[in-house]
Design an enzyme around this catalytic site. Structure first.
Site, PDB file in Angstrom:
ATOM      1  N   GLN A 130      -8.405 -43.473   9.891  1.00  0.00           N
ATOM      2  CA  GLN A 130      -7.682 -44.563   9.221  1.00  0.00           C
ATOM      3  C   GLN A 130      -6.281 -44.101   8.828  1.00  0.00           C
ATOM      4  O   GLN A 130      -5.293 -44.819   9.034  1.00  0.00           O
ATOM      5  CB  GLN A 130      -8.466 -44.994   7.983  1.00  0.00           C
ATOM      6  CG  GLN A 130      -7.723 -45.979   7.087  1.00  0.00           C
ATOM      7  CD  GLN A 130      -8.572 -46.414   5.914  1.00  0.00           C
ATOM      8  OE1 GLN A 130      -9.451 -47.255   6.045  1.00  0.00           O
ATOM      9  NE2 GLN A 130      -8.323 -45.837   4.751  1.00  0.00           N
ATOM     10  N   SER A 152     -18.041 -44.172  -1.472  1.00  0.00           N
ATOM     11  CA  SER A 152     -18.768 -45.272  -2.115  1.00  0.00           C
ATOM     12  C   SER A 152     -20.181 -45.371  -1.553  1.00  0.00           C
ATOM     13  O   SER A 152     -21.111 -45.753  -2.248  1.00  0.00           O
ATOM     14  CB  SER A 152     -18.067 -46.599  -1.870  1.00  0.00           C
ATOM     15  OG  SER A 152     -16.819 -46.606  -2.506  1.00  0.00           O
ATOM     16  N   ARG A 153     -20.325 -45.035  -0.287  1.00  0.00           N
ATOM     17  CA  ARG A 153     -21.613 -45.240   0.369  1.00  0.00           C
ATOM     18  C   ARG A 153     -22.659 -44.195  -0.050  1.00  0.00           C
ATOM     19  O   ARG A 153     -23.843 -44.389   0.206  1.00  0.00           O
ATOM     20  CB  ARG A 153     -21.447 -45.270   1.891  1.00  0.00           C
ATOM     21  CG  ARG A 153     -20.691 -46.537   2.295  1.00  0.00           C
ATOM     22  CD  ARG A 153     -20.725 -46.874   3.753  1.00  0.00           C
ATOM     23  NE  ARG A 153     -20.162 -48.220   3.924  1.00  0.00           N
ATOM     24  CZ  ARG A 153     -19.112 -48.519   4.675  1.00  0.00           C
ATOM     25  NH1 ARG A 153     -18.499 -47.578   5.348  1.00  0.00           N
ATOM     26  NH2 ARG A 153     -18.678 -49.766   4.754  1.00  0.00           N
ATOM     27  N   HIS A 185     -11.149 -41.552  -5.196  1.00  0.00           N
ATOM     28  CA  HIS A 185     -10.072 -42.530  -5.436  1.00  0.00           C
ATOM     29  C   HIS A 185      -9.184 -42.077  -6.601  1.00  0.00           C
ATOM     30  O   HIS A 185      -7.963 -42.204  -6.542  1.00  0.00           O
ATOM     31  CB  HIS A 185     -10.652 -43.900  -5.809  1.00  0.00           C
ATOM     32  CG  HIS A 185     -11.523 -44.511  -4.763  1.00  0.00           C
ATOM     33  ND1 HIS A 185     -12.881 -44.558  -4.874  1.00  0.00           N
ATOM     34  CD2 HIS A 185     -11.218 -45.105  -3.581  1.00  0.00           C
ATOM     35  CE1 HIS A 185     -13.395 -45.169  -3.809  1.00  0.00           C
ATOM     36  NE2 HIS A 185     -12.406 -45.504  -3.004  1.00  0.00           N
ATOM     37  N   HIS A 212     -14.659 -43.836  -7.175  1.00  0.00           N
ATOM     38  CA  HIS A 212     -15.233 -42.540  -7.519  1.00  0.00           C
ATOM     39  C   HIS A 212     -14.085 -41.540  -7.657  1.00  0.00           C
ATOM     40  O   HIS A 212     -12.902 -41.895  -7.504  1.00  0.00           O
ATOM     41  CB  HIS A 212     -16.258 -42.109  -6.466  1.00  0.00           C
ATOM     42  CG  HIS A 212     -15.748 -42.145  -5.059  1.00  0.00           C
ATOM     43  ND1 HIS A 212     -14.709 -41.354  -4.623  1.00  0.00           N
ATOM     44  CD2 HIS A 212     -16.103 -42.908  -3.993  1.00  0.00           C
ATOM     45  CE1 HIS A 212     -14.468 -41.607  -3.350  1.00  0.00           C
ATOM     46  NE2 HIS A 212     -15.288 -42.564  -2.938  1.00  0.00           N
ATOM     47  N   GLY A 215      -6.645 -41.235   1.501  1.00  0.00           N
ATOM     48  CA  GLY A 215      -7.469 -40.040   1.556  1.00  0.00           C
ATOM     49  C   GLY A 215      -7.637 -39.523   2.980  1.00  0.00           C
ATOM     50  O   GLY A 215      -7.722 -40.302   3.934  1.00  0.00           O
ATOM     51  N   GLU A 216      -7.718 -38.199   3.104  1.00  0.00           N
ATOM     52  CA  GLU A 216      -7.956 -37.597   4.423  1.00  0.00           C
ATOM     53  C   GLU A 216      -9.416 -37.726   4.839  1.00  0.00           C
ATOM     54  O   GLU A 216      -9.758 -37.429   5.974  1.00  0.00           O
ATOM     55  CB  GLU A 216      -7.518 -36.124   4.413  1.00  0.00           C
ATOM     56  CG  GLU A 216      -6.014 -35.970   4.359  1.00  0.00           C
ATOM     57  CD  GLU A 216      -5.551 -34.520   4.304  1.00  0.00           C
ATOM     58  OE1 GLU A 216      -6.407 -33.612   4.198  1.00  0.00           O
ATOM     59  OE2 GLU A 216      -4.331 -34.305   4.359  1.00  0.00           O
ATOM     60  N   LYS A 217     -10.270 -38.170   3.928  1.00  0.00           N
ATOM     61  CA  LYS A 217     -11.667 -38.385   4.322  1.00  0.00           C
ATOM     62  C   LYS A 217     -11.725 -39.406   5.470  1.00  0.00           C
ATOM     63  O   LYS A 217     -12.430 -39.200   6.446  1.00  0.00           O
ATOM     64  CB  LYS A 217     -12.496 -38.884   3.151  1.00  0.00           C
ATOM     65  CG  LYS A 217     -13.852 -39.393   3.613  1.00  0.00           C
ATOM     66  CD  LYS A 217     -14.893 -39.308   2.558  1.00  0.00           C
ATOM     67  CE  LYS A 217     -16.181 -39.846   3.130  1.00  0.00           C
ATOM     68  NZ  LYS A 217     -16.072 -41.301   3.413  1.00  0.00           N
ATOM     69  N   ASP A 218     -10.985 -40.492   5.313  1.00  0.00           N
ATOM     70  CA  ASP A 218     -10.872 -41.468   6.408  1.00  0.00           C
ATOM     71  C   ASP A 218      -9.685 -41.054   7.275  1.00  0.00           C
ATOM     72  O   ASP A 218      -8.652 -41.714   7.302  1.00  0.00           O
ATOM     73  CB  ASP A 218     -10.698 -42.871   5.830  1.00  0.00           C
ATOM     74  CG  ASP A 218     -11.898 -43.291   5.002  1.00  0.00           C
ATOM     75  OD1 ASP A 218     -13.027 -43.232   5.517  1.00  0.00           O
ATOM     76  OD2 ASP A 218     -11.715 -43.637   3.825  1.00  0.00           O
TER      77      ASP A 218
END
Lengths: 284, 284
Positions: B154, B187-188, B37, B34, B148-151
């Site tokens: 991680q 993605s979810r 990414h 998306h 990505g800072e979303k994760d």
């Protein structure tokens, strides 16, 4: 020979070699070098354009009761030996340089093949080896890295995590260097008294006798027991006498290539050795 | 754009770039791409000579009850999007290509910062991430890798093991990409019903309200509780609402920069988001 004590300095020293796509060979050591280490350097010299040797006594591979503080540091002498062997770069970082000041939270663990033989008496040892070798390989980025077959289990562990982590290096195993009387060279041989030093070659003699018996068809468990008894009688305190497949998996019988392993103490000094016995279908 | 499915093919494709000392940028994805990414790819494109994107749905980071088998595989569509974003090389290996056929015995574990937040509900997840990212970094050998800072957790875990293992790469964090209504792209999100999709932006609204309250001097625990209540009322099942220092260490009060974290389920779909709140001494 150049000596670098910082990661940055080493990278700068290797920049030209990397840009020119030179073949870089790497030998990781804890110093206190002997002919066994120097043979690794010679093998690197033979196969590579640029030879890097590290001397780093790695704290994370010593257990709490092991000899980290007393491990011999002989940098000046080592440096002469490496220059003679035509090493190009000696990398001799401090603990601070290798591990930094921020807390480390990452561990690498190799399962199964670290859990017996030397791993049994030295919990966490191979985690420390995996960590420092991974770091050194990432810092040096060699084409080939050379490790001695004397530390056979260590070599197998390194091959395993290099494959599992897709580290871009070829690992080369180099045969054991022995004294004229057969004793496998080791930094720890320096701890032996004269009497102990005279006794120590019995390990290799017993391994050779074991090999001969196996090739004559004597059962594996009988052969291993003979080695154990021989060591007991010579005054060793046996840690283990074992046979394994070349990938360190367990074997019950001599029906494939096997490696015979010995670890035994003379006084306070723990000695290890191993000998591979090739299997041929015509035996027995 | 070239597509490579083997490690050997990728290495061959990168050989010229490496020899010319080009700056290689890398974006690791599990596909089903998306705009979030694609923003990573754009950032790589902006900073690097050669851009490599991997698409690999990594089995080792899915738990036994997670959605590995049903994770969307949309390679053809992803490939078009990457070509449009001027990716140079798409690396799309099989599980066999990445993990081989010989048994894997090595695990990488990052302690502490993997043990709560998303790690609590997903035991082993970050071990799998650390393993596959280490492998991909070793295979691609990029100058920069973009995550990505979303994760956020991680990203913190990756920064930690890259430092601890001395992996020669710079990790670049890229801000969260949001839909016009504020929902963090994921993605979810594709799993959400229309009604759920309309509810989902409440997460970000609550985070923004929380930020405003913190800056007005409302106590951290009160603010976090308000977010939790807001999510409950909107029909989410809250997994956690937490605040951490930027390095993921625990904080009790807003006396330094903090990151607010939310994980909550709408139906079967677990959504995560986070928002950093900068601390200034003039507050309160």
């Amino acid at each position: 020979m150049k000596t670098e004590t910082s990661i940055q300095g080493l990278s700068a020293s290797l920049q030209t070699a990397r840009a020119a796509r030179k073949v870089i060979g790497f030998v990781a050591t804890m110093g206190n070098l002997h002919e066994g280490h120097i043979n690794l350097v010679r093998e690197a010299r033979r196969l590579c354009d640029v030879v890097v040797v590290s001397i780093f006594v790695n704290p994370t591979q010593f257990g709490p009761n092991e000899d980290f503080d007393n491990y011999p540091r002989t940098l000046e002498q080592d440096s002469h030996l490496l220059a003679e062997a035509e090493c190009d770069i000696l990398f001799a970082p401090s603990v601070e340089q290798m591990y930094g000041s921020r807390p480390r939270l990452t561990n690498i663990r190799v399962e199964k093949i670290t859990e017996d033989l030397c791993g049994l008496q030295r919990p966490g040892h191979f985690d420390g080896v995996a960590l420092v070798v991974t770091k050194l390989l990432n810092i040096v980025q060699p084409t080939y890295a050379f490790f001695g077959e004397k530390d056979y289990q260590q070599l197998a562990v390194i091959r395993q995590f290099v494959q599992d982590l897709s580290i871009p290096v070829d690992i080369i195993g180099v045969p054991i260097t022995r004294a004229a009387d057969g004793l496998a060279l080791s930094s720890r041989n320096g701890y032996l008294s004269e009497e102990q030093r005279n006794t120590a070659p019995i390990i290799y003699q017993l391994l050779q006798q074991a090999k001969a018996k196996l090739l004559q068809g004597v059962a594996l468990d009988v052969v291993l027991n003979d080695v154990k008894q021989g060591l007991d009688q010579a005054g060793f305190v046996v840690d283990y006498v074992e046979a394994r497949a070349t990938n360190l998996l367990h074997v019950e019988t001599f029906e494939q290539d096997v490696v015979l392993f010995v670890a035994a103490k003379l006084g306070n000094t723990r000695l290890i050795d191993n000998l591979m016995v090739k299997y041929s279908k015509s035996i027995g």
